[in-house]
Scaffold this active site. Structure first.
Site, PDB file in Angstrom:
ATOM      1  N   ARG A  71     -47.857 -59.059 -27.759  1.00 51.49           N
ATOM      2  CA  ARG A  71     -48.807 -58.825 -26.686  1.00 51.49           C
ATOM      3  C   ARG A  71     -49.014 -60.122 -25.911  1.00 51.49           C
ATOM      4  O   ARG A  71     -49.001 -61.202 -26.482  1.00 51.49           O
ATOM      5  CB  ARG A  71     -50.140 -58.338 -27.253  1.00 51.49           C
ATOM      6  CG  ARG A  71     -50.078 -56.918 -27.829  1.00 51.49           C
ATOM      7  CD  ARG A  71     -51.438 -56.431 -28.277  1.00 51.49           C
ATOM      8  NE  ARG A  71     -51.941 -57.162 -29.411  1.00 51.49           N
ATOM      9  CZ  ARG A  71     -52.824 -58.151 -29.354  1.00 51.49           C
ATOM     10  NH1 ARG A  71     -53.350 -58.498 -28.200  1.00 51.49           N
ATOM     11  NH2 ARG A  71     -53.217 -58.768 -30.438  1.00 51.49           N
ATOM     12  N   TYR A 213     -42.446 -54.398 -24.855  1.00 48.58           N
ATOM     13  CA  TYR A 213     -42.772 -54.604 -26.268  1.00 48.58           C
ATOM     14  C   TYR A 213     -44.155 -54.091 -26.664  1.00 48.58           C
ATOM     15  O   TYR A 213     -45.154 -54.379 -25.989  1.00 48.58           O
ATOM     16  CB  TYR A 213     -42.706 -56.108 -26.605  1.00 48.58           C
ATOM     17  CG  TYR A 213     -42.495 -56.363 -28.084  1.00 48.58           C
ATOM     18  CD1 TYR A 213     -41.210 -56.454 -28.604  1.00 48.58           C
ATOM     19  CD2 TYR A 213     -43.572 -56.494 -28.959  1.00 48.58           C
ATOM     20  CE1 TYR A 213     -40.999 -56.668 -29.965  1.00 48.58           C
ATOM     21  CE2 TYR A 213     -43.356 -56.709 -30.320  1.00 48.58           C
ATOM     22  CZ  TYR A 213     -42.068 -56.808 -30.807  1.00 48.58           C
ATOM     23  OH  TYR A 213     -41.859 -57.015 -32.148  1.00 48.58           O
ATOM     24  N   GLY A 215     -47.768 -53.239 -27.833  1.00 47.54           N
ATOM     25  CA  GLY A 215     -48.982 -52.866 -27.127  1.00 47.54           C
ATOM     26  C   GLY A 215     -48.919 -53.113 -25.623  1.00 47.54           C
ATOM     27  O   GLY A 215     -49.744 -52.586 -24.881  1.00 47.54           O
ATOM     28  N   LYS A 222     -53.155 -50.037 -27.593  1.00 47.33           N
ATOM     29  CA  LYS A 222     -54.232 -50.969 -27.248  1.00 47.33           C
ATOM     30  C   LYS A 222     -54.833 -50.635 -25.879  1.00 47.33           C
ATOM     31  O   LYS A 222     -56.038 -50.750 -25.680  1.00 47.33           O
ATOM     32  CB  LYS A 222     -53.722 -52.406 -27.242  1.00 47.33           C
ATOM     33  CG  LYS A 222     -53.043 -52.831 -28.528  1.00 47.33           C
ATOM     34  CD  LYS A 222     -53.950 -52.708 -29.715  1.00 47.33           C
ATOM     35  CE  LYS A 222     -53.267 -53.279 -30.954  1.00 47.33           C
ATOM     36  NZ  LYS A 222     -54.089 -53.124 -32.151  1.00 47.33           N
ATOM     37  N   HIS A 242     -61.175 -51.228 -33.207  1.00 46.24           N
ATOM     38  CA  HIS A 242     -59.937 -51.767 -33.776  1.00 46.24           C
ATOM     39  C   HIS A 242     -60.085 -51.774 -35.304  1.00 46.24           C
ATOM     40  O   HIS A 242     -60.289 -52.814 -35.909  1.00 46.24           O
ATOM     41  CB  HIS A 242     -59.747 -53.186 -33.229  1.00 46.24           C
ATOM     42  CG  HIS A 242     -58.408 -53.783 -33.502  1.00 46.24           C
ATOM     43  ND1 HIS A 242     -58.197 -55.135 -33.572  1.00 46.24           N
ATOM     44  CD2 HIS A 242     -57.195 -53.220 -33.732  1.00 46.24           C
ATOM     45  CE1 HIS A 242     -56.924 -55.388 -33.808  1.00 46.24           C
ATOM     46  NE2 HIS A 242     -56.300 -54.243 -33.914  1.00 46.24           N
ATOM     47  N   SER A 264     -55.691 -58.802 -35.380  1.00 47.59           N
ATOM     48  CA  SER A 264     -54.283 -58.467 -35.569  1.00 47.59           C
ATOM     49  C   SER A 264     -53.651 -59.331 -36.659  1.00 47.59           C
ATOM     50  O   SER A 264     -53.944 -60.519 -36.770  1.00 47.59           O
ATOM     51  CB  SER A 264     -53.522 -58.690 -34.267  1.00 47.59           C
ATOM     52  OG  SER A 264     -54.079 -57.905 -33.254  1.00 47.59           O
ATOM     53  N   ALA A 265     -52.768 -58.701 -37.438  1.00 49.06           N
ATOM     54  CA  ALA A 265     -52.003 -59.404 -38.471  1.00 49.06           C
ATOM     55  C   ALA A 265     -52.879 -60.073 -39.534  1.00 49.06           C
ATOM     56  O   ALA A 265     -52.576 -61.146 -40.034  1.00 49.06           O
ATOM     57  CB  ALA A 265     -51.037 -60.405 -37.837  1.00 49.06           C
ATOM     58  N   CYS A 266     -54.000 -59.420 -39.892  1.00 50.53           N
ATOM     59  CA  CYS A 266     -54.834 -59.875 -41.004  1.00 50.53           C
ATOM     60  C   CYS A 266     -54.711 -58.918 -42.182  1.00 50.53           C
ATOM     61  O   CYS A 266     -55.513 -58.951 -43.113  1.00 50.53           O
ATOM     62  CB  CYS A 266     -56.303 -59.926 -40.605  1.00 50.53           C
ATOM     63  SG  CYS A 266     -56.742 -61.375 -39.659  1.00 50.53           S
ATOM     64  N   LYS A 268     -54.582 -55.318 -42.023  1.00 50.87           N
ATOM     65  CA  LYS A 268     -55.224 -53.998 -41.939  1.00 50.87           C
ATOM     66  C   LYS A 268     -54.318 -52.932 -42.540  1.00 50.87           C
ATOM     67  O   LYS A 268     -54.768 -52.073 -43.284  1.00 50.87           O
ATOM     68  CB  LYS A 268     -55.515 -53.624 -40.480  1.00 50.87           C
ATOM     69  CG  LYS A 268     -56.787 -54.212 -39.945  1.00 50.87           C
ATOM     70  CD  LYS A 268     -57.375 -53.426 -38.778  1.00 50.87           C
ATOM     71  CE  LYS A 268     -56.450 -53.253 -37.608  1.00 50.87           C
ATOM     72  NZ  LYS A 268     -56.035 -54.552 -37.011  1.00 50.87           N
ATOM     73  N   ASP A 289     -55.019 -48.844 -37.751  1.00 51.13           N
ATOM     74  CA  ASP A 289     -55.276 -49.794 -36.657  1.00 51.13           C
ATOM     75  C   ASP A 289     -56.456 -49.434 -35.765  1.00 51.13           C
ATOM     76  O   ASP A 289     -57.149 -50.321 -35.295  1.00 51.13           O
ATOM     77  CB  ASP A 289     -54.007 -49.926 -35.791  1.00 51.13           C
ATOM     78  CG  ASP A 289     -54.027 -51.147 -34.885  1.00 51.13           C
ATOM     79  OD1 ASP A 289     -54.470 -52.224 -35.332  1.00 51.13           O
ATOM     80  OD2 ASP A 289     -53.593 -51.035 -33.723  1.00 51.13           O
ATOM     81  N   ASN A 386     -43.421 -61.756 -35.478  1.00 53.87           N
ATOM     82  CA  ASN A 386     -44.108 -60.537 -35.050  1.00 53.87           C
ATOM     83  C   ASN A 386     -43.129 -59.355 -34.969  1.00 53.87           C
ATOM     84  O   ASN A 386     -43.321 -58.419 -34.211  1.00 53.87           O
ATOM     85  CB  ASN A 386     -44.784 -60.755 -33.687  1.00 53.87           C
ATOM     86  CG  ASN A 386     -45.727 -59.622 -33.321  1.00 53.87           C
ATOM     87  OD1 ASN A 386     -46.478 -59.113 -34.166  1.00 53.87           O
ATOM     88  ND2 ASN A 386     -45.688 -59.186 -32.064  1.00 53.87           N
ATOM     89  N   ARG A 388     -41.538 -55.871 -35.950  1.00 52.20           N
ATOM     90  CA  ARG A 388     -42.348 -54.678 -36.268  1.00 52.20           C
ATOM     91  C   ARG A 388     -41.504 -53.511 -36.750  1.00 52.20           C
ATOM     92  O   ARG A 388     -40.315 -53.413 -36.447  1.00 52.20           O
ATOM     93  CB  ARG A 388     -43.087 -54.233 -34.994  1.00 52.20           C
ATOM     94  CG  ARG A 388     -44.039 -55.261 -34.422  1.00 52.20           C
ATOM     95  CD  ARG A 388     -45.371 -55.211 -35.087  1.00 52.20           C
ATOM     96  NE  ARG A 388     -46.278 -56.255 -34.629  1.00 52.20           N
ATOM     97  CZ  ARG A 388     -47.601 -56.136 -34.634  1.00 52.20           C
ATOM     98  NH1 ARG A 388     -48.176 -55.028 -35.067  1.00 52.20           N
ATOM     99  NH2 ARG A 388     -48.365 -57.132 -34.233  1.00 52.20           N
TER     100      ARG A 388
HETATM  101  P1  PGA Z   1     -51.668 -55.677 -33.159  1.00 54.18           P
HETATM  102  O1  PGA Z   1     -50.798 -54.661 -32.342  1.00 54.18           O
HETATM  103  O2  PGA Z   1     -51.791 -56.902 -32.333  1.00 54.18           O
HETATM  104  O3  PGA Z   1     -52.999 -55.054 -33.390  1.00 54.18           O
HETATM  105  O4  PGA Z   1     -50.945 -55.897 -34.443  1.00 54.18           O
HETATM  106  C1  PGA Z   1     -49.698 -55.183 -31.740  1.00 54.18           C
HETATM  107  C2  PGA Z   1     -49.317 -54.467 -30.523  1.00 54.18           C
HETATM  108  O5  PGA Z   1     -49.888 -53.405 -30.240  1.00 54.18           O
HETATM  109  O6  PGA Z   1     -48.427 -55.002 -29.838  1.00 54.18           O
HETATM  110 MN    MN Z   2     -54.162 -53.920 -34.137  1.00 50.01          MN
END
Ligand code: PGA
Ligand code: MN
Length: 611
Positions: A71, A213, A215, A222, A242, A264-266, A268, A289, A386, A388
């Protein structure tokens, strides 16, 4: 399906306008279904953008452009009519100006490509809580991902009818093709300075340009389910958050549903799918998410997961950290920016083993020696940090049977958390709703690779984990949360609202080692939360909130009593610094829209800490 066959006159007009502007070679309305998905994948394979994986049924690997890997928050805009409505934490541009700039970019942007019109539902099709979006895109990769992440197709148009409400979403990768030109293996996108992820909250529109890419491009996630939905939720009296949603069952078979907001990336996704180490407990997944929550007639908040898939961070995911995610992504999955092994499988850092064979291909397409372990030096990762996986939620072995219940599930507890190496205890229950809102408002975390930023590793305050995802002024957002509590109070239903907790799995000791093992051991904290919701006598009151009574959370293997005690005690000096930072640097950011109620909470906690 053809555009002429659309029954919604407004939608048809909107598509016609887009066609005139973006001038694609052809237009197609997506109907959903496996054959359409397969056809999209086939187009990307033929364009050299996707590799079929020999080792995973019906799964594909994509490599994006180095400018298009996460993002882009500094290219993300909240273009409300008035700048003050976007607030100081969002990028604002005058909506008319932004539309002018972007119209210029969209002009002819789909030349040489097909325009896909994707009708999608966020939430079970037809649910009261669900919302419909229509995304226009020139990326078959986006169409395939949307098939997994949302509910796509004619069934959505049926619910929309001839005049239903939808959120119009423009998306173009911003790489028109000249006559005869093909992508030829090169991920199409525009340079960074031409990327725009724009939201028009007043008119409920989304315009995205230049990125393919995550979000930035899968606009249901998002952009719609958080940024636009947060505005709808404010106006309509509900919550778009979120948050993961999990179902927790105790050894007696009693069930509670818990949501958790983490940046993000904690972890979840890991928490939503954890396998408890505590005997007799069970965790099942409703969402990983996003949670949309509406008050029911009984005063409880009912949550749905608006998504249908997981867009999970690949590196770090393995059979120990998240067995269920590995299973969910074992087939019918799209992988982006992972490594590719000689035998046709994906590979990433901390996947749990080295790569087989002599070489691997990294996310940039370069051949490298196959790593013997599952670690790589920083900056030389085989998978992008990052990288995915896009996997259907229904493939997750621990998906809860009610995950698509259109009514949603009643929530008992909210967890807030982040990566905090110091100060913040393992778990802490808010003293009241307003104290919980206060805790949510001061949430912070070390910045991770989920977003392109020069702050990776530093602690940044990310209130409610919504800082990058709130479509309006954060001060008004806090007020909205306060109002939910006030309304419940006025209705005599305050006790029906979820209890609020703050958790921290990421404390480090003086040597920089994690003090808490996390993952499945987090079930010990969930069990404590479960009992707390039932009002069990398992806590002690402290100046910062209710902490576990000694002995009510058993230490996991390898955690000494002394460490356990430290994790569950109040670091008074650390908290004084924390609170001073909130007063000096955090709350003033929101200016006069910062609700007075939260300053009162700040005063109260200072008093309790003896500041
Ligand atoms: P996130 O989602 O940042 O919540 O992991 C990533 C994205 O939607 O690109
Ligand atoms: Mn997220």
């Amino acid at each position: 399906m053809k555009v002429q066959d659309l029954k919604h006159a407004g939608l048809k007009k909107w598509v016609d306008e887009a066609v005139a502007l973006m001038t694609p070679d052809s237009v197609e309305v997506c109907e959903g279904g496996q054959s359409e998905y397969d056809r999209m994948i086939d187009i990307t394979v033929k364009a050299g953008l996707a590799t079929k994986l020999a080792k995973k049924p019906n799964s594909y690997l994509f490599r994006s452009d180095p400018s298009d890997v996460a993002r882009v928050e500094n290219r993300t805009y909240i273009a409300s009519k008035s700048e003050s409505d976007a607030g100081p934490t969002n990028n604002w541009v005058d909506p008319a100006k932004l539309k002018e700039t972007m119209t210029g970019l969209y002009k002819g942007s789909m030349k040489g490509r097909t325009m896909y019109v994707i009708p999608f539902s966020m939430g079970p099709v037809g649910s009261d809580i669900a919302k419909i979006g229509i995304e226009i895109t020139d990326s078959p990769y986006v169409v395939a991902n949307m098939h997994i992440m949302t509910r796509v197709g004619t069934k959505v148009l049926d619910v929309l009818g001839s005049n239903g409400f939808y959120v119009p979403c423009y998306h173009s990768v911003g790489k028109p093709l000249a006559a005869g030109e093909k992508d030829n293996g090169k991920w199409p996108c525009a340079p960074m300075d031409d990327k725009y992820i724009s939201h028009f909250p007043d008119t409920r529109e989304i315009w995205s340009y230049g990125s393919g890419y995550g979000g930035n491009a899968l606009l249901g996630k998002k952009c719609l389910a958080l940024r636009i939905a947060s505005v709808l939720a404010r106006d309509e009296g509900w919550l778009a958050e979120h948050m993961l949603i999990l179902k927790l069952t105790n050894p007696s078979g009693e069930v509670k549903y818990v949501t958790g907001a983490f940046p993000s990336a904690c972890g979840k996704t890991n928490l939503a799918m954890l396998i408890p180490t505590l005997p007799g407990w069970k965790v099942e997944t409703v969402g990983d998410d996003i949670a949309w929550m509406k008050p029911g007639a009984d005063g409880r908040l009912y949550a749905i997961n608006p998504e249908a898939g997981f867009f999970g961070v690949a590196p770090g995911t393995n059979n120990d950290s998240n067995f269920n995610a590995m299973e969910a992504a074992a087939k019918n999955t799209i992988f982006t920016n992972c490594g590719l092994t000689e035998d046709g499988d994906i590979w990433w850092e901390q996947i749990g083993h080295g790569a087989p064979g002599k070489t691997v291909i990294d996310w940039k397409g370069q051949t490298k020696p196959a790593p013997q372990t599952d670690k790589s030096p920083k900056g030389e990762e085989i998978a992008h940090p990052n990288a995915r996986f896009t996997a259907p939620a229904k493939q997750c072995p621990c998906i809860a049977k009610e995950w698509e219940d259109p009514k949603g599930v009643p929530i008992s507890a909210f967890l807030f958390g982040g990566r905090r190496p110091s100060t913040i205890p393992l778990v802490n229950q808010a003293k009241s709703w307003i104290h919980g809102v206060f805790m949510g408002s001061i949430t912070g975390s070390e910045v991770t690779a989920a977003v392109i930023s020069d702050q990776v590793g530093q602690v940044r305050r990310d209130p409610f984990a919504m800082l990058p995802f709130c479509g309006y002024h954060m001060g008004d957002y806090f007020k909205h949360w306060i109002n939910i509590g006030k309304k419940a109070d006025a209705d005599g239903k305050a006790d029906k609202l979820p209890k609020i907790f703050f958790v921290n799995w990421f404390r480090k000791d003086a040597e920089g080692k994690f003090m808490w093992p996390g993952y499945g051991e987090n079930s010990r904290v969930l069990a404590w939360v479960f009992d707390r919701c039932d009002g069990k006598d398992n806590c002690v009151e402290t100046p910062i909130g209710n902490l576990p009574k000694p002995g009510t959370i058993d230490a996991p293997k390898g955690v000494s009593d002394a460490v356990m005690k430290e994790l569950c005690s109040v670091d008074i000096e650390g908290w004084k610094k924390e609170i001073a930072d909130v007063r000096k640097n955090h709350y003033p950011k929101f200016g006069d829209r910062m609700p007075k109620e939260l300053y009162d909470e700040l005063d109260a906690i200072e008093k309790r800490l003896g500041v």
